[in-house]
Design a protein around this motif. Sequence first.
Motif, PDB file in Angstrom:
ATOM      1  N   ASP A 147       0.804  -1.230   0.000  1.00  0.00           N
ATOM      2  CA  ASP A 147       0.000   0.000   0.000  1.00  0.00           C
ATOM      3  C   ASP A 147       0.834   1.276   0.000  1.00  0.00           C
ATOM      4  OD1 ASP A 147      -2.775  -1.237   2.071  1.00  0.00           O
ATOM      5  OD2 ASP A 147      -2.329  -1.446  -0.069  1.00  0.00           O
ATOM      6  N   SER A 148       1.952   1.272   0.690  1.00  0.00           N
ATOM      7  CA  SER A 148       2.726   2.499   0.857  1.00  0.00           C
ATOM      8  C   SER A 148       3.376   2.997  -0.432  1.00  0.00           C
ATOM      9  CB  SER A 148       3.793   2.314   1.929  1.00  0.00           C
ATOM     10  OG  SER A 148       4.715   1.316   1.553  1.00  0.00           O
ATOM     11  N   VAL A 149       3.440   2.154  -1.462  1.00  0.00           N
ATOM     12  CA  VAL A 149       4.089   2.576  -2.706  1.00  0.00           C
ATOM     13  C   VAL A 149       3.124   2.648  -3.882  1.00  0.00           C
ATOM     14  CG1 VAL A 149       6.234   1.530  -1.899  1.00  0.00           C
ATOM     15  CG2 VAL A 149       4.813   0.297  -3.558  1.00  0.00           C
ATOM     16  N   LYS A 150       1.871   2.297  -3.675  1.00  0.00           N
ATOM     17  CA  LYS A 150       0.892   2.327  -4.764  1.00  0.00           C
ATOM     18  C   LYS A 150       0.784   3.741  -5.336  1.00  0.00           C
ATOM     19  CE  LYS A 150      -2.019  -1.563  -3.351  1.00  0.00           C
ATOM     20  NZ  LYS A 150      -3.337  -1.989  -2.814  1.00  0.00           N
ATOM     21  N   GLY A 151       0.805   3.825  -6.658  1.00  0.00           N
ATOM     22  CA  GLY A 151       0.717   5.115  -7.318  1.00  0.00           C
ATOM     23  C   GLY A 151       2.047   5.818  -7.472  1.00  0.00           C
ATOM     24  N   ARG A 152       3.095   5.302  -6.821  1.00  0.00           N
ATOM     25  CA  ARG A 152       4.413   5.934  -6.901  1.00  0.00           C
ATOM     26  C   ARG A 152       5.452   5.017  -7.549  1.00  0.00           C
ATOM     27  NH1 ARG A 152       7.184   7.134  -2.446  1.00  0.00           N
ATOM     28  NH2 ARG A 152       6.269   5.480  -1.157  1.00  0.00           N
ATOM     29  N   PHE A 153       5.334   3.721  -7.303  1.00  0.00           N
ATOM     30  CA  PHE A 153       6.307   2.768  -7.834  1.00  0.00           C
ATOM     31  C   PHE A 153       5.643   1.926  -8.924  1.00  0.00           C
ATOM     32  CE2 PHE A 153       9.177   2.203  -3.815  1.00  0.00           C
ATOM     33  CZ  PHE A 153       9.312   3.569  -3.728  1.00  0.00           C
ATOM     34  N   THR A 154       6.450   1.520  -9.903  1.00  0.00           N
ATOM     35  CA  THR A 154       5.970   0.647 -10.966  1.00  0.00           C
ATOM     36  C   THR A 154       6.970  -0.471 -11.201  1.00  0.00           C
ATOM     37  OG1 THR A 154       4.839   2.499 -12.058  1.00  0.00           O
ATOM     38  CG2 THR A 154       5.199   0.500 -13.352  1.00  0.00           C
ATOM     39  N   ILE A 155       6.515  -1.700 -11.093  1.00  0.00           N
ATOM     40  CA  ILE A 155       7.363  -2.855 -11.385  1.00  0.00           C
ATOM     41  C   ILE A 155       7.090  -3.291 -12.818  1.00  0.00           C
ATOM     42  CG2 ILE A 155       5.655  -4.504 -10.478  1.00  0.00           C
ATOM     43  CD1 ILE A 155       8.030  -6.238  -9.519  1.00  0.00           C
ATOM     44  N   SER A 156       8.152  -3.664 -13.523  1.00  0.00           N
ATOM     45  CA  SER A 156       7.991  -4.129 -14.889  1.00  0.00           C
ATOM     46  C   SER A 156       9.112  -5.104 -15.216  1.00  0.00           C
ATOM     47  CB  SER A 156       7.995  -2.960 -15.876  1.00  0.00           C
ATOM     48  OG  SER A 156       9.230  -2.263 -15.836  1.00  0.00           O
TER      49      SER A 156
END
Length: 127
Positions: free
Chosen positions: A61-70
């Motif tokens: 939850d703390s990184v949703k909207g800020r981090f992207t894994i690919s």
Amino acid sequence: QVQEGASGGGSVQSGGSLRLSCSNSGYTYSRYCLGWFRQAPGKEREGVAAIDREGKTTYTDSVKGRFTISQDNAENTLYLQMTSLKPEDTAMYYCATGTNPYYNGACPTRDVAYNYWGQGTQVTVSS
């Protein structure tokens, strides 16, 4: 089979961005989950993001909207794009591979699903 370490860490100011990379030249046909974890001094390791072989992603939850894994399957490389970084994101970041088919299609951000770990890269965010 090689689980290489993460790279791309560094020191940034709050609000800045970094992109972490992790090469994984092994486990091509046996990996079901790829994940990013972090551990701050004095704290337990925390799952940050996960991605399955079809590209389905999960985030803490703390990184949703800020981090992207690919992932780049052609290059066997896992990425973590981090934006709007906060001081509380400061930690050693690790990439990990899970080869347990039980988790296929539902990769969690929990240690139990991962059995190969790379060396970490330090991320430091100053206020």
